[in-house]
Design an enzyme around this catalytic site. Structure first.
Site, short mmCIF file in Angstrom:
data_model
loop_
_atom_site.label_atom_id
_atom_site.label_comp_id
_atom_site.label_asym_id
_atom_site.label_seq_id
_atom_site.Cartn_x
_atom_site.Cartn_y
_atom_site.Cartn_z
CG ASP A 22 -2.12 -0.94 0.98
OD1 ASP A 22 -2.69 -0.91 -0.12
OD2 ASP A 22 -2.45 -1.71 1.89
CE1 TYR A 50 -8.45 -4.85 4.62
CE2 TYR A 50 -8.27 -3.61 6.65
CZ TYR A 50 -8.48 -4.80 5.99
OH TYR A 50 -8.75 -5.92 6.71
NI NI Z 1 -7.47 -7.07 7.26
#
Ligand code: NI
Length: 638
Positions: A297, A383
């Site tokens: 990420d 996320y």
């Molecule tokens: Ni997770």
């Protein structure tokens, strides 16, 4: 185009670039590169000077330039003081993280692709359903396929929605993946495997789906009538005896610099720089739509540029100070992330207490603990990651990462055996996965040089000296060179690491140190020969130690997107540099094991993970003896 004039404001060498500096740096770079229309800027950041030459280096910017027509990447260093390019380095063959505009183009390319639309229609979906479907574009990793080794690509996976603001992840169109080339702007392949159908409905997380809001919560207000106890002067933060500088990096996100402690008139260095330098999230399912999910990420997505603008009373509560952050808008201009970093204080219970007998009854001495919180939150697609640094009045500090947001889902059959995934809703599974966050800690205890010792608490064998079998000790093993690096946690011995300055002494004659103490963590489940274990080698162990090198910043390499195995840490460690009494960098991996639960759906409660740094011989007594008795304590002991 001429470069704009410098402003008069003198920045500290560790300050992030101002909006004005970003614009000046890009103008200088654009002129140097011949100003092609297709030139874009993925990253424009302050080039931090080497730490031993902080105030000698010119104010410089590093730029990551990408030509959208040729797909060529160029790294530039611009000297802002001299308004000149210091270096321009072409980087053939690498794939920097995608531009926001590449994500947009990729989505439009897939939506317009005849084969993809035909595959959607073949699943019984109408034109309006296809147009309303949500496309999630994923980095693909590198499994040796020619799309991955010869093209700049993303994979588009698709979900059905009833409305544009629906929780799309509830209705995956399983097994349908479009591979899109970001330079050629075309779909290279539509992968279409028979799969269970999407669930008919999705659970949402708005109040319409969560039930009526609870009505039994009384107000809880944080009131600091005289304001907070910290001072923020530009990027310089002082609180209690702590001092640090705070910035946001467009790739790493929140960065702390020059963490130090005011101790009896001395400012004692502890850490030159602390950041989350890389992270990877390997998913554990072999299905065609999931095996490639290994998101880096930070380096593969550009985490820092996805930092949220925080809202008072929502993200942080109380007396808050915010720092804004300027980043590039990809065309050389600057955009500001307002309220990118939140700074506040929290009461965290008692710091120490003792109840003791007095002639007229029991008496308690107690001091409350307050902590300084420096935090930011970044959203990377499904996320959301919060990064929280905590500083305490007893000289300890911590990092706590908070993972929340929406888990990766897949359509599953009613008889799915739920081996690598778990049913979280009817016809919906979520894939087991792990999050590994690599913290780069450039520690400098009392200015360094430092040595790292691995500390294991071990029983002493019964002997003439220890006949009762009760004896145990702390066994300290120095990590002498990089071949010894790559250490793993061990709960049975309460293993931790001690970073000591062996040339210095506290008043008791002991070398001052800090302990790096693991929190709950986990090992990487991917096989050591798997591509992800090779491309994210940092995640295979909890602690790595390297000799300081300002160019060694990203443990999975500078360009982890579609990267080859072995970049970053494995390459650095091959030098096998000595580590004792040296300028060191620690790379600590925080592992989050995520076996997904129904309770993680449709939005996952925060999952916390982190580590603690605690003084050891750094002081000669409890450094929090001088805290005042709490204001609201009914009694005031003497
Ligand atoms: Ni997770």
């Amino acid at each position: 185009m001429a470069a704009p004039q410098a402003t008069a404001v003198a920045a500290h060498p560790l300050d992030p670039l101002s909006a004005d500096e970003i614009v000046r740096a890009s103008a200088i770079a654009r002129e140097h590169l011949g100003a092609p229309e297709s030139l874009r800027f993925l990253l424009i950041a302050a080039l931090e000077p080497p730490k031993r030459a902080l105030h000698d280096a010119p104010r410089s910017a590093e730029l990551l330039c990408f030509d959208t027509e040729s797909g060529r990447t160029t790294e530039l260093i611009v000297n802002l003081d001299a308004a000149a390019v210091t270096s321009a380095t072409p980087r053939p063959g690498v794939q920097p993280f995608a531009l926001f505009e590449e994500y947009e183009r990729a989505e439009a390319t897939i939506r317009a692709d005849h084969d993809w639309r035909a595959a959607m229609a073949a699943r019984g979906l109408s034109e309006p359903q296809i147009d309303l479907a949500f496309l999630h574009l994923w980095p693909t990793g590198n499994f040796g396929h020619k799309w991955e080794t010869e093209h700049r690509i993303l994979k588009g996976i698709v979900y059905l929605r009833d409305t544009p603001d629906d929780n799309a992840y509830g209705r995956p169109v399983e097994g349908l993946i479009a591979v899109v080339d970001l330079v050629q702007n075309r779909v290279l392949e539509v992968i279409d495997e028979p799969s269970p159908p999407p669930a008919p409905t999705a659970l949402r997380f708005d109040h319409d789906h969560g039930g009526a809001p609870r009505r039994d919560l009384k107000p809880l207000d944080i009131v600091q009538p005289d304001g907070p106890s910290f001072t923020l002067d530009g990027h310089l933060l002082n609180w209690q005896k702590w001092q640090m500088r705070v910035s946001l990096h467009p790739r790493e996100g929140l960065v702390l610099h020059q963490i130090a402690y005011h101790d009896d008139g001395r400012l004692r260095p502890i850490c030159h720089r602390a950041s989350m330098a890389e992270m990877v999230v390997p998913y554990g399912d072999p299905a065609v739509g999931h095996y490639f999910k290994n998101a880096f990420d930070s380096g593969e997505c550009g985490l820092g540029r996805m930092t949220n603008s925080l809202e008072l009373g929502c993200d942080c509560l109380g007396e808050i100070a915010y720092l804004d952050a300027a980043i590039t808008d990809e065309r050389g201009g600057a955009r500001t992330i307002n309220n990118a970093i939140c700074i506040h204080e929290e009461d965290v219970g008692i710091l120490w207490k003792h109840t003791y007998a007095k002639d007229d009854g029991a008496q308690s001495a107690v001091r409350r603990s307050r902590r300084l919180v420096v935090s930011s939150i970044a959203t990377i697609d499904n996320y959301d990651y919060g990064f929280y640094w905590y500083f305490y009045q007893d000289g300890s500090w911590e990092h706590e990462a908070k993972a929340t947001g929406i888990v990766q889902t897949m359509a599953i059959a009613d008889d799915d055996p739920q081996i690598t995934r778990h049913r979280i809703a009817p016809q919906l599974g979520a894939v087991h996965h792990q999050h590994f966050l690599s913290f780069r800690l450039d520690l400098e205890i009392d200015g360094g040089p430092n040595t790292v010792y691995e500390i294991d608490t071990v029983p002493l064998p019964r002997s003439a000296e220890y006949p009762l079998g009760n004896a145990f000790t702390a066994q300290a093993t120095p990590i002498t060179d990089e071949s010894e690096s790559g250490r793993e946690v061990q709960a049975a011995s309460a293993r931790h690491w001690r970073i000591a300055n062996d040339a210095a002494r506290n008043p008791l004659g002991q070398p001052p140190a800090y302990l790096l103490i693991p929190g709950q963590t986990v090992s990487m489940m991917a096989n050591e020969h798997s591509t992800i274990a090779q491309r994210a080698a940092f995640a295979r162990k909890q602690l790595w130690v390297t000799a300081y090198d300002p160019d060694q910043r990203y443990p999975a390499g500078d360009y982890p997107a579609q990267s080859e195995p072995g970049e970053g840490l494995p390459q650095w460690l091959a030098a096998n540099r000595p580590l004792e009494n040296t300028d060191l960098v620690l790379w600590y991996t925080v592992g989050v094991n995520h076996l997904v639960r129904p309770e993680d759906w449709p939005v996952a409660p925060v999952h916390r993970a982190g580590f603690t740094l605690k003084p050891w011989n750094f002081f000669d007594r409890n450094p929090a003896l001088d805290l005042p008795t709490p204001n609201h304590c009914a009694h005031h002991e003497t």
